[in-house]
Design an enzyme around this catalytic site. Sequence first.
Site, mmCIF file in Angstrom:
data_model
loop_
_atom_site.group_PDB
_atom_site.id
_atom_site.type_symbol
_atom_site.label_atom_id
_atom_site.label_comp_id
_atom_site.label_asym_id
_atom_site.label_seq_id
_atom_site.Cartn_x
_atom_site.Cartn_y
_atom_site.Cartn_z
ATOM 1 N N SER A 152 0.847 -1.189 0.000
ATOM 2 C CA SER A 152 0.000 0.000 0.000
ATOM 3 C C SER A 152 0.884 1.241 0.000
ATOM 4 O O SER A 152 2.093 1.163 0.213
ATOM 5 C CB SER A 152 -0.906 0.038 1.235
ATOM 6 N N TYR A 165 0.570 -1.101 10.116
ATOM 7 C CA TYR A 165 0.167 -1.425 8.745
ATOM 8 C C TYR A 165 1.306 -1.145 7.764
ATOM 9 O O TYR A 165 1.603 -1.957 6.889
ATOM 10 C CB TYR A 165 -1.063 -0.577 8.408
ATOM 11 N N LYS A 169 3.204 -3.838 5.373
ATOM 12 C CA LYS A 169 3.063 -3.704 3.924
ATOM 13 C C LYS A 169 4.402 -3.551 3.204
ATOM 14 O O LYS A 169 4.561 -4.041 2.091
ATOM 15 C CB LYS A 169 2.141 -2.527 3.601
#
Length: 298
Positions: A152, A165, A169
């Site tokens: 992402s 996150y 990622k």
Amino acid sequence: MTIRFDNRVAIVTGAGGGLGRQYALDLAARGAKVVVNDLGGARDGSGGGSPAAQAVVDEILAAGGEAMANGASVTDADAIFAMVEEVKARWGRIDILINNAGILRDRTFSKMTLEDFKLVLDVHLMGSVNCTKAVWELMREQAYGRILMTTSSTGLYGNFGQANYGAAKLALVGLMKTLALEGAKYNVRVNTVAPLAATRMTEDLMPPELLAKMGPETVSPAAVYLVSEDAPTSVILNAGAGGFEAAHVTITKGIHVGADEMTPETVAARIAEIRDRTGEVVPDTGAGQGAMALGGQR
């Protein structure tokens, strides 16, 4: 040339809704037999047991395709390996794996618990590792495999309040880069997509007028291409809202100095030159980057 997946078998994780559902539908529409894997939990990973996976299977069957549902959590390695055995028993092979399952537990790092940090890594990173490990030897043996990781913009460039996150990622990019090298001689190609999409993961992170332009159907073309027979390997594609871009981990020409200049003061004095992106390159491997540094080939 139309991209088809006739006689191919695909596993898509987190496919009960959003991006995963779109991937599953699009692969099935192009001839693939699809395993729709979804735990059915909430966005933060809590709960489970939703009939979402079966609902997507029903959509595929109604359209004349072939599919099966699976509710295993990607964090449960034993359940994932059991899923793979079930798929092999039913269809004899597995050609495609799309690692899409994910959760969010957004907080600033100062307020984030270690439990929330670890859980996000477990789902995104270790979930992808579990699924990939479960199909890896089969793909090597059959001399064919296409694996897609999901990164992402947070992993590539950072976003406020998403340290867990972002860490997960970007780790997936590193995993992809190495697996692409290890899988090359077995015709196992590994790529990464960085979606910009309106899903339940992003529904309260962006304004409605922007979300309206970012349906999962705007990302799926990149994902479908990256698991096709003629896909490249070790590629990161950003996709969404009609845009498709390639992301790279680059290195600048930098500087190369002698022993008498290897000081913090040299770095400080020449940092602008070191960071100058003119003529930057993309090393093929980590070893390639090391060779550039050792040889002073900037």
